[in-house]
Design a protein around this motif. Structure first.
Motif, mmCIF file in Angstrom:
data_model
loop_
_atom_site.group_PDB
_atom_site.id
_atom_site.type_symbol
_atom_site.label_atom_id
_atom_site.label_comp_id
_atom_site.label_asym_id
_atom_site.label_seq_id
_atom_site.Cartn_x
_atom_site.Cartn_y
_atom_site.Cartn_z
ATOM 1 N N UNK A 84 0.819 -1.210 0.000
ATOM 2 C CA UNK A 84 0.000 0.000 0.000
ATOM 3 C C UNK A 84 0.849 1.255 0.000
ATOM 4 N N UNK A 85 0.329 2.278 -0.673
ATOM 5 C CA UNK A 85 1.009 3.560 -0.803
ATOM 6 C C UNK A 85 0.102 4.662 -0.268
ATOM 7 N N UNK A 86 0.675 5.759 0.159
ATOM 8 C CA UNK A 86 -0.160 6.875 0.639
ATOM 9 C C UNK A 86 -1.200 7.316 -0.396
ATOM 10 N N UNK A 87 -0.876 7.218 -1.664
ATOM 11 C CA UNK A 87 -1.832 7.632 -2.694
ATOM 12 C C UNK A 87 -3.007 6.673 -2.843
ATOM 13 N N UNK A 88 -2.977 5.550 -2.144
ATOM 14 C CA UNK A 88 -4.128 4.654 -2.109
ATOM 15 C C UNK A 88 -5.177 5.111 -1.097
ATOM 16 N N UNK A 89 -4.837 6.105 -0.310
ATOM 17 C CA UNK A 89 -5.766 6.618 0.690
ATOM 18 C C UNK A 89 -7.042 7.122 0.024
ATOM 19 N N UNK A 90 -8.166 6.597 0.470
ATOM 20 C CA UNK A 90 -9.456 6.941 -0.126
ATOM 21 C C UNK A 90 -10.559 6.209 0.631
ATOM 22 N N UNK A 91 -11.772 6.577 0.316
ATOM 23 C CA UNK A 91 -12.914 5.767 0.747
ATOM 24 C C UNK A 91 -13.172 4.761 -0.363
ATOM 25 N N UNK A 92 -13.244 3.506 0.006
ATOM 26 C CA UNK A 92 -13.439 2.437 -0.957
ATOM 27 C C UNK A 92 -14.884 1.948 -0.906
ATOM 28 N N UNK A 103 -31.333 7.063 -10.290
ATOM 29 C CA UNK A 103 -32.581 7.715 -10.650
ATOM 30 C C UNK A 103 -33.379 8.183 -9.441
ATOM 31 N N UNK A 104 -33.136 7.580 -8.297
ATOM 32 C CA UNK A 104 -33.868 7.920 -7.079
ATOM 33 C C UNK A 104 -32.960 8.709 -6.159
ATOM 34 N N UNK A 105 -33.217 9.998 -6.051
ATOM 35 C CA UNK A 105 -32.357 10.874 -5.264
ATOM 36 C C UNK A 105 -32.420 10.576 -3.772
ATOM 37 N N UNK A 106 -33.443 9.836 -3.353
ATOM 38 C CA UNK A 106 -33.570 9.533 -1.930
ATOM 39 C C UNK A 106 -32.884 8.226 -1.555
ATOM 40 N N UNK A 107 -32.374 7.512 -2.523
ATOM 41 C CA UNK A 107 -31.765 6.202 -2.258
ATOM 42 C C UNK A 107 -30.248 6.319 -2.271
ATOM 43 N N UNK A 108 -29.612 5.685 -1.302
ATOM 44 C CA UNK A 108 -28.153 5.700 -1.221
ATOM 45 C C UNK A 108 -27.604 4.525 -2.026
ATOM 46 N N UNK A 109 -27.134 4.802 -3.223
ATOM 47 C CA UNK A 109 -26.665 3.758 -4.117
ATOM 48 C C UNK A 109 -25.249 3.268 -3.763
ATOM 49 N N UNK A 110 -24.545 3.991 -2.911
ATOM 50 C CA UNK A 110 -23.144 3.671 -2.668
ATOM 51 C C UNK A 110 -22.849 3.279 -1.224
ATOM 52 N N UNK A 111 -23.688 3.614 -0.320
ATOM 53 C CA UNK A 111 -23.389 3.315 1.077
ATOM 54 C C UNK A 111 -22.252 4.182 1.581
ATOM 55 N N UNK A 112 -21.797 3.897 2.769
ATOM 56 C CA UNK A 112 -20.759 4.713 3.395
ATOM 57 C C UNK A 112 -19.364 4.359 2.910
ATOM 58 N N UNK A 113 -19.222 3.201 2.316
ATOM 59 C CA UNK A 113 -17.880 2.766 1.927
ATOM 60 C C UNK A 113 -17.045 2.443 3.153
ATOM 61 N N UNK A 114 -15.781 2.227 2.921
ATOM 62 C CA UNK A 114 -14.861 1.946 4.025
ATOM 63 C C UNK A 114 -13.572 2.738 3.799
ATOM 64 N N UNK A 115 -13.144 3.427 4.832
ATOM 65 C CA UNK A 115 -12.006 4.332 4.705
ATOM 66 C C UNK A 115 -10.685 3.590 4.833
ATOM 67 N N UNK A 116 -9.818 3.832 3.866
ATOM 68 C CA UNK A 116 -8.442 3.343 3.946
ATOM 69 C C UNK A 116 -7.522 4.549 4.030
ATOM 70 N N UNK A 117 -6.688 4.548 5.041
ATOM 71 C CA UNK A 117 -5.682 5.597 5.173
ATOM 72 C C UNK A 117 -4.312 4.938 5.251
ATOM 73 N N UNK A 118 -3.449 5.339 4.344
ATOM 74 C CA UNK A 118 -2.093 4.797 4.304
ATOM 75 C C UNK A 118 -1.127 5.893 4.722
ATOM 76 N N UNK A 119 -0.435 5.660 5.797
ATOM 77 C CA UNK A 119 0.513 6.651 6.303
ATOM 78 C C UNK A 119 1.909 6.384 5.742
#
Length: 120
Positions: A84-92, A103-119
């Protein structure tokens, strides 16, 4: 398909981590899936994909380091990330490929994801 990504965390550069994505529904095995990521200030991008038949594709920056896989019996998508590299830091996020049409603005199509932080 409802999806829940997990497994993120804080990792030192050079480390490894495995993400999981639990999917609900009965069609998981017949749809193409992917791992996406969104870094701060950047657009969400497709990092890796796997077809229902197991064909994998990766963006150049993760080739040789990341591996996408799926277990259709468990309705689960995995993402093994090594070197892993620092540039991999992102929400996955996990999602279908192509991604859903929102199409439905009230629906969460992606969820919260999972945060990766590379120091570094």
């Amino acid at each position: 398909v409802q999806l829940q990504a997990s497994g993120g965390g804080l990792v030192q550069a050079g480390g490894s981590l495995r993400l999981s994505c639990a999917a609900s529904g009965s069609i998981f095995s017949i749809i193409d899936m992917g791992w996406y990521r969104q870094a701060p200030g950047k657009q969400r991008e497709l990092v890796a994909s796997i077809t229902s038949g197991g064909i994998r594709n990766y963006i150049d920056s993760v080739k040789g380091r990341f591996t996408i896989s799926r277990d259709n019996a468990k309705n689960t998508l995995y993402f093994e990330m090594n070197s892993l590299k620092p540039e991999d830091t992102a929400v996955y996020y996990c999602n279908t490929v192509p991604p859903p049409i929102e199409t439905d603005l009230t629906y969460d199509y992606w969820g919260q994801g999972t945060q990766l932080t590379v120091s570094s």
